[in-house]
Design a protein around this motif. Structure first.
Motif, PDB file in Angstrom:
ATOM      1  N   MET A   1       9.203  -5.577  26.687  1.00 18.76           N
ATOM      2  CA  MET A   1       8.899  -6.578  25.688  1.00 18.76           C
ATOM      3  C   MET A   1       9.185  -7.953  26.284  1.00 18.76           C
TER       4      MET A   1
ATOM      5  N   GLU B   1       7.047 -11.941  22.840  1.00 18.81           N
ATOM      6  CA  GLU B   1       6.929 -10.849  21.865  1.00 18.81           C
ATOM      7  C   GLU B   1       8.223 -10.695  21.055  1.00 18.81           C
ATOM      8  N   LEU B   2       9.365 -10.810  21.728  1.00 20.16           N
ATOM      9  CA  LEU B   2      10.647 -10.692  21.029  1.00 20.16           C
ATOM     10  C   LEU B   2      10.825 -11.851  20.049  1.00 20.16           C
TER      11      LEU B   2
ATOM     12  N   ASP C   1       8.404 -13.594  18.593  1.00 18.88           N
ATOM     13  CA  ASP C   1       7.488 -13.361  17.469  1.00 18.88           C
ATOM     14  C   ASP C   1       8.067 -12.345  16.492  1.00 18.88           C
ATOM     15  N   SER C   2       8.656 -11.283  17.030  1.00 20.29           N
ATOM     16  CA  SER C   2       9.258 -10.258  16.188  1.00 20.29           C
ATOM     17  C   SER C   2      10.410 -10.833  15.368  1.00 20.29           C
ATOM     18  N   ALA C   3      11.247 -11.644  16.001  1.00 20.82           N
ATOM     19  CA  ALA C   3      12.399 -12.226  15.312  1.00 20.82           C
ATOM     20  C   ALA C   3      11.968 -13.173  14.196  1.00 20.82           C
TER      21      ALA C   3
ATOM     22  N   SER D   1       9.120 -12.805  12.455  1.00 17.80           N
ATOM     23  CA  SER D   1       8.264 -12.182  11.442  1.00 17.80           C
ATOM     24  C   SER D   1       8.792 -10.862  10.885  1.00 17.80           C
ATOM     25  N   ASP D   2       9.671 -10.190  11.596  1.00 16.46           N
ATOM     26  CA  ASP D   2      10.150  -8.875  11.176  1.00 16.46           C
ATOM     27  C   ASP D   2      11.553  -8.976  10.583  1.00 16.46           C
TER      28      ASP D   2
ATOM     29  N   PRO E   1      15.253  -5.747  14.190  1.00 16.27           N
ATOM     30  CA  PRO E   1      14.860  -5.740  15.602  1.00 16.27           C
ATOM     31  C   PRO E   1      13.973  -4.544  15.936  1.00 16.27           C
ATOM     32  N   PRO E   2      13.151  -4.686  16.964  1.00 14.26           N
ATOM     33  CA  PRO E   2      12.321  -3.554  17.388  1.00 14.26           C
ATOM     34  C   PRO E   2      13.195  -2.373  17.810  1.00 14.26           C
TER      35      PRO E   2
ATOM     36  N   ARG F   1      19.010  -7.063  21.402  1.00 15.14           N
ATOM     37  CA  ARG F   1      19.237  -7.048  19.946  1.00 15.14           C
ATOM     38  C   ARG F   1      20.031  -8.297  19.532  1.00 15.14           C
TER      39      ARG F   1
ATOM     40  N   TRP G   1      17.714 -11.177  19.709  1.00 15.95           N
ATOM     41  CA  TRP G   1      16.775 -11.108  18.580  1.00 15.95           C
ATOM     42  C   TRP G   1      17.448 -11.668  17.334  1.00 15.95           C
TER      43      TRP G   1
END
Length: 98
Positions: free
Chosen positions: A1, A5-6, A8-10, A12-13, A16-17, A25, A28
């Protein structure tokens, strides 16, 4: 990742993935504006990794004296002021994703 990408995840999600390392983590959580959770997690990581993330978190917080202590424990220099927090976060993610 990737760092992108990390990040974007932090942003919007809500969590953590799955399957990422504890270091990623913590990063994130920091990017998700969950500083206290990131701080708690990095305290459980072994040095020098935990100390480096810990230093970054105190730099985010603006506590440069405390950050300096943790950079020293991590065996690293505190970045100059011209290095943005985002740039340091990217460097941390890149380091820990390899």
């Amino acid at each position: 990742m990737t760092a992108s990408e990390l990040r974007d995840s932090a942003q919007s999600d809500s969590s953590p993935p799955p399957g990422i390392s504890e270091e990623l983590r913590a990063l994130w959580l920091a990017e998700a504006d969950r500083w206290h959770e990131a701080h708690d997690l990095c305290q459980d990581l072994p040095d020098p990794a935990g100390a480096w993330i810990h230093a970054y978190l105190h730099r985010v917080e603006g506590d440069l004296g405390n950050a300096g202590y943790w950079y020293h424990r991590a065996g690293r220099e505190m970045p100059p002021a011209k290095v943005t927090l985002a740039a340091e976060w990217d460097s941390l993610v890149t380091f820990f994703e390899s």
